[in-house]
Design an enzyme around this catalytic site. Structure first.
Site, PDB file in Angstrom:
ATOM      1  CG  ASP A 153     -18.048  23.392  23.306  1.00  0.00           C
ATOM      2  OD1 ASP A 153     -18.567  22.545  24.062  1.00  0.00           O
ATOM      3  OD2 ASP A 153     -17.695  23.144  22.136  1.00  0.00           O
TER       4      ASP A 153
ATOM      5  CG  ASP B 164     -11.940  14.451  21.881  1.00  0.00           C
ATOM      6  OD1 ASP B 164     -13.129  14.093  21.940  1.00  0.00           O
ATOM      7  OD2 ASP B 164     -11.374  15.080  22.790  1.00  0.00           O
TER       8      ASP B 164
END
Length: 240
Positions: free
Chosen positions: A8, A129
């Site tokens: 990330d 998500d």
């Protein structure tokens, strides 16, 4: 089942967030390309990249870091975060990404997902998500009224390569994945599903592998950085 090590990207560094909170970021490597090479050396088959700043900005922000990863490794990589138009999709795929992940666009511009999947077969994934089963967009900052399973079903005939399902409340929390919700989503569609969020041990990976839903893969980040999961051992276990 494929294990996707996560990198990330925030401000050019490899970080992990706690439940998607940008203010709760832990830096694990100042050099994301070096981190990618560590994962490749351990034998990973794929890399999972997220442009965190890009997810909020709506356009690529950590492009230089992604470029360095792509130039230094030959391992297939998928990227999500800030990819919301065809020009950006084409640009990333032309740079050597194996797959782009469309999250916010899947909610706000589903026609883009369908067009991209037609134009680039096997190279477009949908990122779903969710918080409490509801889809979140724009870097997880906005929670919609859309059920994760309902959104997944909308792309059943679109030709997308995979759905990446993240339980936001589990992400980075080291509390284990939401196996029930992930398995239910995988059972609801024929699209391959990749589990994300909360994978914190080899036991978690085995549980996902054996949940009966035939998951395509699982993403893990913090557990790899913290040493809770040995990547080489996990890869060997999942190949059995």
């Amino acid at each position: 089942m494929i294990l996707y090590p996560a990198i990330d990207l925030k401000d050019g560094k490899a970080v992990r967030l706690l439940r998607g909170d940008m203010e709760k970021a832990t830096v694990f490597n100042d050099d994301p390309a070096a981190q990618a090479l560590e994962f490749v050396a351990a034998g990973c088959e794929w890399l999972h990249l997220v442009d965190l700043n890009g997810a909020f900005a709506g356009q690529p922000v950590n492009g230089d870091a992604v470029d360095r990863i792509l130039s230094q490794t030959q391992t297939p990589a998928q990227l999500g975060g800030g990819i919301r138009d065809m020009a950006t999709i084409e640009a990333w795929l032309n740079k050597g990404l194996a797959r782009v992940i469309l999250g916010t666009a899947a909610v706000e511009d589903p026609d883009l997902v369908r067009e991209a999947a037609r134009n680039f077969p096997g190279q477009v994934a949908v990122g779903i998500d969710a918080k409490g089963g509801r889809v979140a967009t724009r870097g997880w900052a906005e929670v919609t009224d859309i059920e994760a399973t309902d959104l997944a079903r909308k792309f059943e005939d679109a030709g997308v390569a995979a759905i990446i399902y993240t339980d936001i409340n589990r992400d980075g929390a080291m509390e284990g994945p939401n196996i029930a919700a992930t398995a239910a989503l995988a059972e609801a569609v024929t699209i391959p599903v990749i589990a994300s969020g909360g994978v914190s041990s080899l036991k978690d990976l085995i549980a996902l592998r054996d949940c009966g839903a035939k998951l395509n893969g699982a993403i893990s980040g913090r557990a790899l950085y913290d040493g809770k999961i040995d990547l080489a051992d996990a890869l060997a276990a999942l190949r059995k």
